[in-house]
Design a protein around this motif. Sequence first.
Motif, PDB file in Angstrom:
ATOM      1  N   ILE A   1       0.839  -1.199   0.000  1.00  0.00           N
ATOM      2  CA  ILE A   1       0.000   0.000   0.000  1.00  0.00           C
ATOM      3  C   ILE A   1       0.874   1.249   0.000  1.00  0.00           C
ATOM      4  O   ILE A   1       0.618   2.206  -0.722  1.00  0.00           O
ATOM      5  N   GLY A   2       1.915   1.231   0.818  1.00  0.00           N
ATOM      6  CA  GLY A   2       2.803   2.368   0.906  1.00  0.00           C
ATOM      7  C   GLY A   2       3.823   2.400  -0.227  1.00  0.00           C
ATOM      8  O   GLY A   2       3.919   1.478  -1.035  1.00  0.00           O
ATOM      9  N   GLU A   3       4.588   3.466  -0.252  1.00  0.00           N
ATOM     10  CA  GLU A   3       5.598   3.642  -1.284  1.00  0.00           C
ATOM     11  C   GLU A   3       6.814   2.765  -1.003  1.00  0.00           C
ATOM     12  O   GLU A   3       7.231   2.603   0.145  1.00  0.00           O
ATOM     13  N   VAL A   4       7.382   2.199  -2.061  1.00  0.00           N
ATOM     14  CA  VAL A   4       8.595   1.388  -1.935  1.00  0.00           C
ATOM     15  C   VAL A   4       9.814   2.301  -2.121  1.00  0.00           C
ATOM     16  O   VAL A   4       9.927   2.960  -3.163  1.00  0.00           O
ATOM     17  N   PRO A   5      10.712   2.343  -1.144  1.00  0.00           N
ATOM     18  CA  PRO A   5      11.901   3.189  -1.297  1.00  0.00           C
ATOM     19  C   PRO A   5      12.759   2.737  -2.478  1.00  0.00           C
ATOM     20  O   PRO A   5      12.842   1.537  -2.786  1.00  0.00           O
ATOM     21  N   ASN A   6      13.395   3.678  -3.135  1.00  0.00           N
ATOM     22  CA  ASN A   6      14.268   3.350  -4.266  1.00  0.00           C
ATOM     23  C   ASN A   6      15.368   2.380  -3.859  1.00  0.00           C
ATOM     24  O   ASN A   6      15.790   1.537  -4.658  1.00  0.00           O
ATOM     25  N   ALA A   7      15.828   2.501  -2.618  1.00  0.00           N
ATOM     26  CA  ALA A   7      16.894   1.612  -2.132  1.00  0.00           C
ATOM     27  C   ALA A   7      16.445   0.155  -2.137  1.00  0.00           C
ATOM     28  O   ALA A   7      17.258  -0.757  -2.356  1.00  0.00           O
ATOM     29  N   ILE A   8      15.166  -0.073  -1.933  1.00  0.00           N
ATOM     30  CA  ILE A   8      14.641  -1.449  -1.923  1.00  0.00           C
ATOM     31  C   ILE A   8      14.587  -2.000  -3.344  1.00  0.00           C
ATOM     32  O   ILE A   8      14.881  -3.178  -3.579  1.00  0.00           O
TER      33      ILE A   8
END
Length: 249
Positions: A102-109
């Motif tokens: 649901i939330g945003e996935v960090p670019n680092a992930i």
Amino acid sequence: MEPIPSLQIIKYFLYDYFHIKRGQRKKYSKDLQDKITKELLTIHPTVSPKQSFQETTYTVFDLETTGFFPRLGDEIVSIGAIKINVNEMRFPEHFYEVISPIGEVPNAIYSLTGLAKEQVEKGISFQEAFLKFLQFSKGTILVAHPASFDVHFLQVMAKQWGFPNFKPLFIDAYFLANFLQPKVNNKLDGLITYFKIDQKERHHALNDAQMTAEIFMKLLVMLEEKGVHTFEDYIKIRGKKKGKLVFDD
């Protein structure tokens, strides 16, 4: 244990909590909820204290997540698993799903896991992935490295989606490794090197599950050599080390 970032705590209570709740309502499926509830009533394998490790089927699994803190809004983005027993790794009995959080996935992930944004956006819901995982692992004992992270993360997410009674039987492979060889680097990368496991791309949930399974098989052999043959034996060493049984909640 990773330190809890104070900014993440503030952001969660001011924004993420409400955003996630709204997202859950949008993705919620009563049909899936009912099916999961039925599965949870029958997931537990029948395990006798005298049962040997050879008589047992395990589901070794790994999660890739958006962070370390499911209680502060971090979510699962992929889950991989493989069924094993002492005699063989059984293919194609493997499981892999990408989950759209649901939330945003960090670019680092994205960089860490190798997942593309399009893959995650097209992923299935947590409800659907959880149901499939329950069906795949039914009648087996879960194994993770460390279970204190993966099992706990899955339990917290299940509770957030309305399933407070997900209490699987599990073994912590990290605990086993520390018990058997306390002077070795028993993190996953260290054991891959130590046991000369054929290294696959890391932080891919299915790859990590497979490498964990290979390590776990070697740990079971080491347990046998130490005279630990049954779950009753294992419960004793678990109790001596941490005061808990193997089948922790």
